[in-house]
Design an enzyme around this catalytic site. Structure first.
Site, PDB file in Angstrom:
ATOM      1  N   ARG A  62       7.861   5.917   5.566  1.00 45.27           N
ATOM      2  CA  ARG A  62       8.559   5.137   6.596  1.00 45.27           C
ATOM      3  C   ARG A  62       8.661   3.673   6.226  1.00 45.27           C
ATOM      4  O   ARG A  62       9.566   2.970   6.697  1.00 45.27           O
ATOM      5  CB  ARG A  62       7.885   5.330   7.966  1.00 45.27           C
ATOM      6  N   GLU A  89      -6.080   6.535   8.948  1.00 49.02           N
ATOM      7  CA  GLU A  89      -6.631   6.857  10.265  1.00 49.02           C
ATOM      8  C   GLU A  89      -6.888   8.369  10.341  1.00 49.02           C
ATOM      9  O   GLU A  89      -7.822   8.816  10.963  1.00 49.02           O
ATOM     10  CB  GLU A  89      -5.627   6.433  11.346  1.00 49.02           C
TER      11      GLU A  89
HETATM   12  P1  AMP Z   1      -3.814   2.685   7.781  1.00 49.21           P
HETATM   13  O1  AMP Z   1      -3.977   2.844   6.310  1.00 49.21           O
HETATM   14  O2  AMP Z   1      -4.941   3.259   8.564  1.00 49.21           O
HETATM   15  O3  AMP Z   1      -3.498   1.252   8.163  1.00 49.21           O
HETATM   16  O4  AMP Z   1      -2.560   3.562   8.198  1.00 49.21           O
HETATM   17  C1  AMP Z   1      -1.260   3.088   8.046  1.00 49.21           C
HETATM   18  C2  AMP Z   1      -0.367   4.148   7.501  1.00 49.21           C
HETATM   19  O5  AMP Z   1      -0.543   5.390   8.145  1.00 49.21           O
HETATM   20  C3  AMP Z   1       1.082   3.768   7.676  1.00 49.21           C
HETATM   21  O6  AMP Z   1       1.778   4.156   6.495  1.00 49.21           O
HETATM   22  C4  AMP Z   1       1.525   4.562   8.879  1.00 49.21           C
HETATM   23  O7  AMP Z   1       2.791   5.132   8.641  1.00 49.21           O
HETATM   24  C5  AMP Z   1       0.500   5.649   9.056  1.00 49.21           C
HETATM   25  N1  AMP Z   1      -0.135   5.681  10.376  1.00 49.21           N
HETATM   26  C6  AMP Z   1      -1.455   5.518  10.621  1.00 49.21           C
HETATM   27  N2  AMP Z   1      -1.722   5.644  11.909  1.00 49.21           N
HETATM   28  C7  AMP Z   1      -0.548   5.868  12.527  1.00 49.21           C
HETATM   29  C8  AMP Z   1      -0.158   6.069  13.879  1.00 49.21           C
HETATM   30  N3  AMP Z   1      -1.053   6.070  14.880  1.00 49.21           N
HETATM   31  N4  AMP Z   1       1.166   6.255  14.141  1.00 49.21           N
HETATM   32  C9  AMP Z   1       2.056   6.247  13.149  1.00 49.21           C
HETATM   33  N5  AMP Z   1       1.757   6.072  11.855  1.00 49.21           N
HETATM   34  C10 AMP Z   1       0.469   5.883  11.537  1.00 49.21           C
END
Ligand code: AMP
Length: 178
Positions: free
Chosen positions: A62, A99
């Site tokens: 995305r 996450e």
């Molecule tokens: P992080 O590495 O934990 O900051 O996660 C960010 C990545 O995971 C991004 O590429 C987002 O597209 C995806 N992502 C993580 N959590 C979510 C969420 N609650 N909703 C949508 N995308 C998420």
């Protein structure tokens, strides 16, 4: 309606996706709405106009959607940071945690010239693991990260603090905070 109200009205919470306990922020309705999407790209571009960006990194998948038009408008090149096995040439790679899981990101070894100024773009900043890994890839490839830019930040997951700890002094910009 303000841009912020428009964006918020077109980001949908999907419960328990892709796994139980996660509230997934679905930006598809925002992307599908011309005024919302164009205003979001314009806002990202406006915020980084003065940063003299040479390359915009988009994080699969995305992140590509916002990074590519932002690169075009900033007069910068676009570089994809991808999941394993997608890039055909020699790559650098970094492990990261999400996450909802763990993964590896790769970038082409020749994606940057030494010292190039790079903006990293993704849709959501959650724990910051993905963006931090992308920044390590940029540094490993010999370029400089001048900013992180996301459509939305999940403040309760403290990704901004995690990025500040790993990449001090690199500004983080989010259009929306939840
Ligand atoms: P992080 O590495 O934990 O900051 O996660 C960010 C990545 O995971 C991004 O590429 C987002 O597209 C995806 N992502 C993580 N959590 C979510 C969420 N609650 N909703 C949508 N995308 C998420």
């Amino acid at each position: 309606m303000s841009d912020e109200q428009l964006w918020r009205s077109r980001i949908v919470d999907v419960l328990d996706f892709p796994s139980e306990g996660v509230v997934f922020k679905d930006i598809s309705p925002l992307l599908a709405h011309h005024d919302a999407f164009s205003a979001a790209v314009d806002a990202v571009v406006a915020h980084h106009l003065e940063a003299a960006v040479d390359k915009v990194v988009g994080i699969e998948a995305r992140g590509f959607i916002v990074a590519a038009p932002a690169a075009y408008r900033l007069g910068a090149g676009f570089v994809p940071v991808r999941k394993p096995g997608k890039l055909p040439g020699p790559t650098h790679e970094e492990a990261y945690s999400l996450e909802y899981g763990a993964n590896v990101l790769q970038v082409h070894r020749d994606a940057f010239s030494p010292g190039e100024r790079v903006l990293i773009v993704d849709d959501v900043l959650a724990t910051g693991g993905t963006a931090a890994a992308a920044a390590r890839l940029v540094f490993t490839a010999g370029a400089e990260v001048v900013g992180f830019s996301v459509l939305l930040e999940l403040g309760f997951l403290a990704g901004r603090a995690a990025l500040a700890a790993q990449h001090p002094g690199v500004p983080v910009h989010a259009l929306l905070e939840y």
